[in-house]
Design a protein around this motif. Structure first.
Motif, short mmCIF file in Angstrom:
data_model
loop_
_atom_site.label_atom_id
_atom_site.label_comp_id
_atom_site.label_asym_id
_atom_site.label_seq_id
_atom_site.Cartn_x
_atom_site.Cartn_y
_atom_site.Cartn_z
N TRP A 194 0.83 -1.20 0.00
CA TRP A 194 0.00 0.00 0.00
C TRP A 194 0.87 1.25 0.00
O TRP A 194 0.59 2.21 -0.74
N ILE A 195 1.92 1.26 0.79
CA ILE A 195 2.79 2.44 0.86
C ILE A 195 3.51 2.66 -0.47
O ILE A 195 3.55 3.78 -0.99
N LEU A 196 4.08 1.59 -1.03
CA LEU A 196 4.78 1.72 -2.31
C LEU A 196 3.82 2.09 -3.44
O LEU A 196 4.17 2.86 -4.34
N GLY A 197 2.61 1.55 -3.42
CA GLY A 197 1.61 1.91 -4.44
C GLY A 197 1.24 3.38 -4.36
O GLY A 197 1.13 4.06 -5.37
N ALA A 198 1.03 3.87 -3.13
CA ALA A 198 0.71 5.28 -2.96
C ALA A 198 1.87 6.16 -3.42
O ALA A 198 1.66 7.18 -4.10
N LEU A 199 3.11 5.78 -3.07
CA LEU A 199 4.28 6.54 -3.52
C LEU A 199 4.38 6.54 -5.04
O LEU A 199 4.71 7.57 -5.64
N PHE A 200 4.09 5.41 -5.66
CA PHE A 200 4.16 5.31 -7.12
C PHE A 200 3.20 6.29 -7.77
O PHE A 200 3.57 7.03 -8.68
N PHE A 201 1.95 6.32 -7.31
CA PHE A 201 0.96 7.22 -7.92
C PHE A 201 1.27 8.67 -7.61
O PHE A 201 1.10 9.54 -8.48
N ILE A 202 1.74 8.98 -6.41
CA ILE A 202 2.08 10.37 -6.08
C ILE A 202 3.25 10.84 -6.94
O ILE A 202 3.23 11.96 -7.47
#
Length: 152
Positions: free
Chosen positions: A55-63
Motif C-alpha cells: 500500500w505504501i509503495l503503491g501510494a508513492l508510485f501514484f504520487i
C-alpha cells in the motif's frame, strides 16, 4: 534536474513494488513467504507487513507519477504544438512559387498551365438475376503487343 531525480525515484519505487507483490502469498501459495511455526515471523505477520508495504509503495508510485506529470507540464509551458509553429509568419504567396518538377523521362504536357483532364468514372450498371436480367458482359481484353526482340 528535479525531473530526473523524480524519474529515478519512480523507477526505484516501481521495482520495489514489483518485488513486494511477487513476495506476497498467492492464492495457491506458490510464491508466498509465510513462515511456518519454526520461522521468525508468523504467516499473518508477514502478510500484514507485505500488505502494508504494498500500500505504501503503491501510494508513492501514484504520487510520484502525478508529480512528474505536473512538473513536466509546467516546464513545457501552456502552449500547444500549433501555437509554437508560428504560422502567422508564413507568406502564402511564396508557398507554391516553385512547383515540383516531374521526374526525368516523363512526357511534358504541351501547355504547362493547362489543367489535366478530369477522370471519368464508368457508368454503373445494375442487374437483378432474380428478375431475369442478364449480367452485362465485360469488354473483351485486348492482348498486349508482343515485346520487341532484343537486339543482338
Amino acid at each position: 534536474m528535479l525531473l530526473n531525480l523524480l524519474l529515478v525515484l519512480e523507477i526505484i519505487v516501481s521495482l520495489a513494488l514489483v518485488a513486494v507483490v511477487l513476495l506476497q502469498r498467492s492464492e495457491g501459495g506458490a510464491l508466498g513467504m509465510g513462515g511456518g511455526p519454526g520461522g521468525f515471523m508468523t504467516a499473518r505477520g508477514a502478510g500484514d507487513l507485505l500488505t502494508r508495504t504494498t500500500w505504501i509503495l503503491g501510494a508513492l508510485f501514484f504520487i510520484l507519477a502525478l508529480t512528474l506529470t505536473i512538473i513536466s507540464g509546467k516546464q513545457r509551458g501552456a502552449s500547444s504544438v500549433v501555437d509554437r509553429l508560428n504560422i502567422d509568419a508564413i507568406n502564402p504567396n511564396t508557398l507554391n512559387k516553385n512547383p515540383p518538377q516531374p521526374p526525368a523521362g516523363t512526357a511534358q504536357p504541351a501547355n504547362p498551365n493547362a489543367a489535366p483532364a478530369p477522370l471519368q468514372a464508368p457508368t454503373p450498371t445494375v442487374h437483378n438475376p432474380f428478375l431475369g436480367q442478364e449480367a452485362p458482359q465485360p469488354a473483351p481484353v485486348q492482348p498486349a503487343a508482343p515485346a520487341p526482340a532484343p537486339a543482338k
